[in-house]
Design a protein around this motif. Structure first.
Motif, short mmCIF file in Angstrom:
data_model
loop_
_atom_site.label_atom_id
_atom_site.label_comp_id
_atom_site.label_asym_id
_atom_site.label_seq_id
_atom_site.Cartn_x
_atom_site.Cartn_y
_atom_site.Cartn_z
N LYS A 111 0.85 -1.18 0.00
CA LYS A 111 0.00 0.00 0.00
C LYS A 111 0.89 1.24 0.00
CE LYS A 111 -3.77 2.22 2.55
NZ LYS A 111 -4.66 2.12 3.75
N HIS A 112 0.59 2.17 -0.92
CA HIS A 112 1.37 3.40 -1.01
C HIS A 112 1.07 4.31 0.18
CE1 HIS A 112 1.65 2.12 -5.28
NE2 HIS A 112 2.84 2.67 -5.19
N LEU A 113 2.13 4.86 0.75
CA LEU A 113 2.01 5.79 1.87
C LEU A 113 2.27 7.21 1.35
CD1 LEU A 113 3.93 3.76 4.59
CD2 LEU A 113 1.50 3.74 4.09
N TRP A 114 1.21 7.84 0.87
CA TRP A 114 1.36 9.16 0.26
C TRP A 114 1.70 10.23 1.30
CZ3 TRP A 114 1.40 10.12 -4.91
CH2 TRP A 114 0.99 9.07 -5.73
N GLY A 115 1.41 9.96 2.55
CA GLY A 115 1.74 10.93 3.57
C GLY A 115 3.22 11.02 3.88
N LYS A 116 4.03 10.06 3.39
CA LYS A 116 5.46 10.05 3.68
C LYS A 116 6.30 10.61 2.54
CE LYS A 116 5.51 6.28 7.04
NZ LYS A 116 6.14 4.99 7.44
N ASP A 145 -5.04 -8.22 2.94
CA ASP A 145 -6.06 -7.88 1.96
C ASP A 145 -7.28 -7.21 2.59
OD1 ASP A 145 -6.93 -10.04 3.36
OD2 ASP A 145 -7.36 -11.32 1.63
N ASN A 146 -7.44 -7.29 3.92
CA ASN A 146 -8.53 -6.59 4.59
C ASN A 146 -8.11 -5.23 5.13
OD1 ASN A 146 -6.84 -7.60 6.53
ND2 ASN A 146 -8.43 -8.48 7.80
N ASN A 147 -7.03 -4.67 4.53
CA ASN A 147 -6.54 -3.32 4.85
C ASN A 147 -5.99 -3.22 6.27
OD1 ASN A 147 -5.98 -0.75 3.85
ND2 ASN A 147 -7.76 0.13 4.86
N VAL A 148 -5.52 -4.32 6.83
CA VAL A 148 -4.92 -4.33 8.16
C VAL A 148 -3.40 -4.33 8.00
CG1 VAL A 148 -4.68 -5.59 10.32
CG2 VAL A 148 -6.89 -5.55 9.15
N PRO A 149 -2.69 -3.38 8.59
CA PRO A 149 -1.24 -3.33 8.43
C PRO A 149 -0.55 -4.47 9.18
CG PRO A 149 -1.96 -1.67 10.00
CD PRO A 149 -3.21 -2.27 9.41
N LEU A 150 0.61 -4.88 8.67
CA LEU A 150 1.38 -5.94 9.31
C LEU A 150 2.13 -5.43 10.54
CD1 LEU A 150 0.85 -7.26 6.48
CD2 LEU A 150 3.02 -8.42 6.77
N LYS A 151 2.30 -4.13 10.67
CA LYS A 151 3.00 -3.57 11.82
C LYS A 151 2.21 -2.40 12.38
CE LYS A 151 5.94 -0.45 9.13
NZ LYS A 151 7.32 -0.06 8.82
N LEU A 152 2.55 -1.99 13.57
CA LEU A 152 1.87 -0.88 14.21
C LEU A 152 2.14 0.42 13.43
CD1 LEU A 152 2.73 -1.67 17.93
CD2 LEU A 152 0.59 -2.15 16.74
N PRO A 153 1.14 1.28 13.29
CA PRO A 153 1.36 2.52 12.53
C PRO A 153 2.37 3.45 13.18
CG PRO A 153 -0.80 2.55 13.61
CD PRO A 153 -0.25 1.16 13.76
N TRP A 154 2.61 3.30 14.48
CA TRP A 154 3.60 4.16 15.15
C TRP A 154 4.94 3.43 15.36
CZ3 TRP A 154 -1.01 2.52 17.39
CH2 TRP A 154 -0.91 1.47 18.30
N SER A 155 5.12 2.33 14.67
CA SER A 155 6.35 1.55 14.84
C SER A 155 7.57 2.34 14.37
CB SER A 155 6.24 0.24 14.06
OG SER A 155 7.42 -0.53 14.21
N SER A 156 8.70 2.07 15.02
CA SER A 156 9.96 2.74 14.67
C SER A 156 11.10 1.74 14.83
CB SER A 156 10.19 3.96 15.56
OG SER A 156 10.38 3.57 16.91
N PRO A 200 6.75 5.68 -0.98
CA PRO A 200 7.03 4.57 -0.06
C PRO A 200 5.81 3.67 0.11
CG PRO A 200 7.78 6.66 0.87
CD PRO A 200 6.96 6.99 -0.35
N THR A 201 6.06 2.40 0.36
CA THR A 201 4.99 1.42 0.55
C THR A 201 5.19 0.66 1.85
OG1 THR A 201 6.20 -0.27 -0.72
CG2 THR A 201 4.64 1.13 -1.93
N ASP A 202 4.10 0.09 2.33
CA ASP A 202 4.12 -0.77 3.51
C ASP A 202 3.26 -2.00 3.23
OD1 ASP A 202 5.86 0.13 5.37
OD2 ASP A 202 4.40 1.15 6.64
N PRO A 203 3.64 -3.17 3.77
CA PRO A 203 2.82 -4.37 3.54
C PRO A 203 1.52 -4.32 4.35
CG PRO A 203 4.65 -4.88 4.99
CD PRO A 203 4.86 -3.46 4.53
N TYR A 204 0.44 -4.69 3.71
CA TYR A 204 -0.88 -4.75 4.33
C TYR A 204 -1.53 -6.07 3.97
CZ TYR A 204 -1.33 0.10 5.95
OH TYR A 204 -1.20 1.28 6.62
#
Length: 340
Positions: free
Chosen positions: A102-107, A157-168, A151-155
């Motif tokens: 999934k494209h992360l347009w905010g980044k 198919d039900n739009n659930v991210p594989l990692k926490l959105p605040w992960s670092s 940038p992209t992140d793995p998600y």
């Protein structure tokens, strides 16, 4: 016969429960057997000594259903070990979640998009003889080329991210140290290794809480500009999620599933739009005083479309008004790209 599996905390060391024969016999009546036998599922420090017990358990009525299990470190602040159960079921009966990018347009910033679009994309058409469809295809390929730098992140198919959105990266390092500390405690349970594991656990939870709090503050601060992200985060926190209810059709019958409900909603939405023929704009437009367009009556007034003038400044003004936090439309072009 259907296979039954139960997982939970069964405090069989409690004498009050053991005395209640009905509690134990109910498992025997269902033909349930214990899966965990020699493992330790709970370790805690009591008066300076490590106390071990078997509280968590898996019960099955089919011995062939479980092909294996693996003990893992505790989750959160719990002193109970977690475990993974491997089920011996056919792959044809398992619904697998596909992982997509999934494209992360905010980044990515407007400046980066604009710089790449100017320096790396040739906006000239390959031929002056292209029709409208050919121009759209070339424009689409150019837009997709720009999307490759987002940038992209793995998600799932039900739009659930594989990692926490605040992960670092710092949180990932603390998580690895925490897991390693608990593995050392499992191999060599002692008061020193337990204290080290609890300290690593506390450091991870403190960092996770700090990052989560900053993420939620950021969502709340930008709620007026980016309300979509704010309400999407709230929806993920809901424990009970309801779908679209049964809808009534024109004949009075009700829809039975989400697919039929979507078809009825599509019909309702399309009914309020004017269906125009495909192709170029007509050269002749007729307007009737009675309100009927393209009328052939004698009272109609004919207008000929000779020329339409649209300046680049007018187009840029309209594109600058796009909400960059909205989703892309059927053209698959993100509004942030058009706004750049």
């Amino acid at each position: 016969m259907n296979s039954i599996g139960l997982s939970g905390e069964f405090d069989t060391n409690n004498k009050h429960i053991i005395q209640q024969a009905k509690f134990v016999n109910c498992f025997n009546d269902l033909g349930l057997s214990w899966v965990l036998t020699n493992e330790t599922t709970r370790r805690r420090l009591v008066a300076g000594e490590v106390q071990e017990s078997l509280l968590d358990q898996i019960l099955m009525n089919n011995d062939g259903l479980v092909s294996g299990h693996k003990m893992l470190s505790p989750l959160g602040k719990s002193d109970h070990s977690s475990f993974v159960v491997h089920l011996g079921v056919s792959n044809s009966n398992v619904v697998k979640s596909e992982i997509t990018k999934k494209h992360l347009w905010g980044k990515i910033s407007h400046e980066d998009l604009l710089e790449y679009s100017v320096t790396n994309v040739d906006w000239k058409f390959s031929s002056d003889d292209l029709d409208v469809e050919g121009m759209l295809e070339e424009l689409d390929s150019k837009f997709q080329n720009i999307c490759n730098i987002v940038p992209t992140d793995p998600y799932y198919d039900n739009n659930v991210p594989l990692k926490l959105p605040w992960s670092s990266s710092a949180l990932k390092r603390k998580q690895k140290l925490k897991n390693e500390a608990w593995r050392q405690f499992d191999c060599n349970p002692s008061s020193e290794s337990y204290s080290h594991a609890m300290n690593s656990q506390q450091l991870y939870e403190t960092e996770n809480f700090r990052l989560k709090l900053n993420y939620e503050k950021k969502l709340a601060y930008h709620v007026k500009d980016n309300s979509k992200a704010f309400y999407s985060y709230l929806r993920n926190k809901r424990l009970l999620k309801s779908g679209v209810p049964n809808l009534e059709r024109e004949d009075g019958s009700l829809t039975n599933n989400a697919e039929e409900a979507a078809e009825e909603l599509s019909k309702a939405f399309s009914s309020v739009f004017t269906h125009e023929p495909a192709g170029p704009l007509p050269d002749i437009f007729q307007y009737s005083e009675s309100g009927n367009n393209n009328s052939t009556n004698g009272d109609s007034v004919v207008f000929e479309l000779t020329d339409i003038t649209i300046s680049p400044d007018e187009i840029a003004s309209e594109l600058s008004k796009l909400n960059i936090y909205k989703s892309m439309g059927p053209d698959k072009v993100h509004p942030k790209l058009l706004n750049a």
